[in-house]
Design an enzyme around this catalytic site. Structure first.
Site, PDB file in Angstrom:
ATOM      1  N   LEU A 150     -46.185 -35.602  27.141  1.00  0.00           N
ATOM      2  CA  LEU A 150     -47.015 -34.740  28.108  1.00  0.00           C
ATOM      3  C   LEU A 150     -48.382 -35.207  28.473  1.00  0.00           C
ATOM      4  O   LEU A 150     -49.023 -35.744  27.397  1.00  0.00           O
ATOM      5  CB  LEU A 150     -47.065 -33.359  27.744  1.00  0.00           C
ATOM      6  CG  LEU A 150     -45.809 -32.362  27.654  1.00  0.00           C
ATOM      7  CD1 LEU A 150     -46.019 -30.998  26.706  1.00  0.00           C
ATOM      8  CD2 LEU A 150     -45.147 -32.285  29.180  1.00  0.00           C
ATOM      9  N   ASP A 151     -48.883 -35.157  29.647  1.00  0.00           N
ATOM     10  CA  ASP A 151     -50.263 -35.102  29.462  1.00  0.00           C
ATOM     11  C   ASP A 151     -51.148 -34.652  28.430  1.00  0.00           C
ATOM     12  O   ASP A 151     -50.824 -33.328  28.220  1.00  0.00           O
ATOM     13  CB  ASP A 151     -50.696 -34.880  30.963  1.00  0.00           C
ATOM     14  CG  ASP A 151     -50.326 -35.740  32.043  1.00  0.00           C
ATOM     15  OD1 ASP A 151     -49.846 -36.749  31.763  1.00  0.00           O
ATOM     16  OD2 ASP A 151     -50.500 -35.222  33.146  1.00  0.00           O
ATOM     17  N   ARG A 152     -52.291 -35.066  28.166  1.00  0.00           N
ATOM     18  CA  ARG A 152     -53.031 -34.631  27.011  1.00  0.00           C
ATOM     19  C   ARG A 152     -53.407 -33.007  27.418  1.00  0.00           C
ATOM     20  O   ARG A 152     -53.569 -32.128  26.817  1.00  0.00           O
ATOM     21  CB  ARG A 152     -54.485 -35.385  26.648  1.00  0.00           C
ATOM     22  CG  ARG A 152     -55.223 -34.924  25.632  1.00  0.00           C
ATOM     23  CD  ARG A 152     -56.393 -35.834  25.231  1.00  0.00           C
ATOM     24  NE  ARG A 152     -57.040 -35.305  24.313  1.00  0.00           N
ATOM     25  CZ  ARG A 152     -58.503 -35.943  23.964  1.00  0.00           C
ATOM     26  NH1 ARG A 152     -58.759 -36.895  24.386  1.00  0.00           N
ATOM     27  NH2 ARG A 152     -59.010 -35.588  22.906  1.00  0.00           N
ATOM     28  N   THR A 154     -51.931 -31.153  29.374  1.00  0.00           N
ATOM     29  CA  THR A 154     -50.971 -30.107  29.743  1.00  0.00           C
ATOM     30  C   THR A 154     -50.359 -29.470  28.402  1.00  0.00           C
ATOM     31  O   THR A 154     -50.235 -30.248  27.627  1.00  0.00           O
ATOM     32  CB  THR A 154     -49.674 -30.746  30.582  1.00  0.00           C
ATOM     33  OG1 THR A 154     -50.231 -31.412  31.787  1.00  0.00           O
ATOM     34  CG2 THR A 154     -48.617 -29.845  30.735  1.00  0.00           C
TER      35      THR A 154
END
Length: 324
Positions: A150-152, A154
């Site tokens: 996951l994006d940091r 998100t």
């Protein structure tokens, strides 16, 4: 407990050269991930340094970090003294506790966390303790592997595999794109999305900006990407939506939202700085409003279904309430 008590490497001397035969159940694993499993507590940056310098060998030859290993291959692991690595301090106790509390599901095959915003999926690029490193510190006797990222910024569901068989089956489902794993996100889009339902079928290309920062844009030469947006509520002139994605491209939802003219609220990469500033001042929104809320899939060739859910982060609930 001292730092040395928390490490698997003895504090006094370097380890000796090790020649490790790849177990059959590790076939298909990337070299870097195999090394992280062997060098417990080693930062990812150290592993890449060892590979780049040629100190790690596979069957006597140099290899790249992303090489897929085969059962029976022989990996040379050079001497390493983890206690000399300054960035290898254990995660702070408060952070360990926070991540322990983030666990939302666990069985014999999987460990699933509700990753907080601001926590990277894995360490590197100046980040000492990502989610996977921290969970390995919490479970030192388990072989945990990151299934996806996951994006940091998100928040939401992040799956770690305890068993190699679960990892390979889940990664195969991820590659199916359409339907292998059903992914549902919650997001606040800036402005009033004109239709209640909108599908965005736009290919995405990942480029690099100066300094190595990834930047994604819609481009015909990119990979096929499909997102389905559905408005759940209109709040303060903005659109609270659920998003179901059939592909899992880098920054997919964020770039597709920007593409239709309604960026994800508080997106400092693809959004409007002036709008983000206004949302920060008006409703206290200081982080990306994007949350991986649910995942549905089945393991064991479809025999074992999983339905995983993670509640919306409290700071996002509060921001929504202030928009009402």
């Amino acid at each position: 407990m001292t730092d040395s008590d928390q490490r698997n490497t003895p504090p006094a001397a370097k380890t000796s050269v090790r020649m490790i035969k790849v177990p059959e159940d590790r076939a298909g694993q990337r070299l870097d991930n195999f090394l992280l499993g062997q060098l417990k507590g080693a930062p990812r940056s150290l592993v890449y340094k060892l590979v780049r310098s040629g100190q790690v060998r596979v069957n006597g030859g140099r290899a790249k970090a992303d090489r897929k290993l085969e059962g029976g291959e022989e990996v040379r692991i050079p001497p390493v003294n983890l206690n000399e690595v300054g960035e290898n301090a254990p995660p702070p106790a408060s952070f360990l506790e926070r991540m322990e509390q983030a666990i939302v599901f666990e069985d014999a095959k999987l460990l699933v966390i509700n990753k907080p915003s601001g926590v990277a999926s894995h360490g590197g690029s100046g980040i000492s303790h990502g989610a996977i490193e921290t969970m390995r510190a919490l479970r030192p006797n388990q072989n945990l592997e990151l299934v996806h990222r996951l994006d940091r910024d998100t928040s939401g569901l992040l799956i770690l595999a305890k068993k190699r068989s679960a990892l390979t089956e889940l990664q195969a489902l991820m590659r199916e794109d359409r339907g292998g794993i059903q992914k549902r996100y919650l997001t606040l889009l800036v402005g009033r999305m004109p239709d209640g339902v909108m599908s965005v079928d736009a290919p995405l290309h990942v480029g690099l900006r100066q300094g190595g920062e990834r930047h994604v844009q819609v481009n015909p030469s990119g990979k096929a990407s499909l997102s389905h947006f559905r408005v759940l509520e209109r709040r303060g002139g903005h659109s609270y939506c659920e998003v179901r994605i059939e592909t899992g491209r880098t920054h997919q939802i964020r770039v597709h939202a920007q593409h239709i003219g309604h960026a994800v609220a508080a997106d400092d990469k693809y959004g409007d700085p002036a709008v983000n500033k206004r949302l920060r001042e008006q409703i206290g929104l200081k982080r990306l409003f994007l949350h991986a809320a649910s995942l549905e899939f089945a393991l064991d060739a479809g025999k074992t279904p999983y339905v995983l859910n993670a509640p919306l982060a409290p700071e996002l609930v509060e921001a929504l309430d202030r928009l009402a």
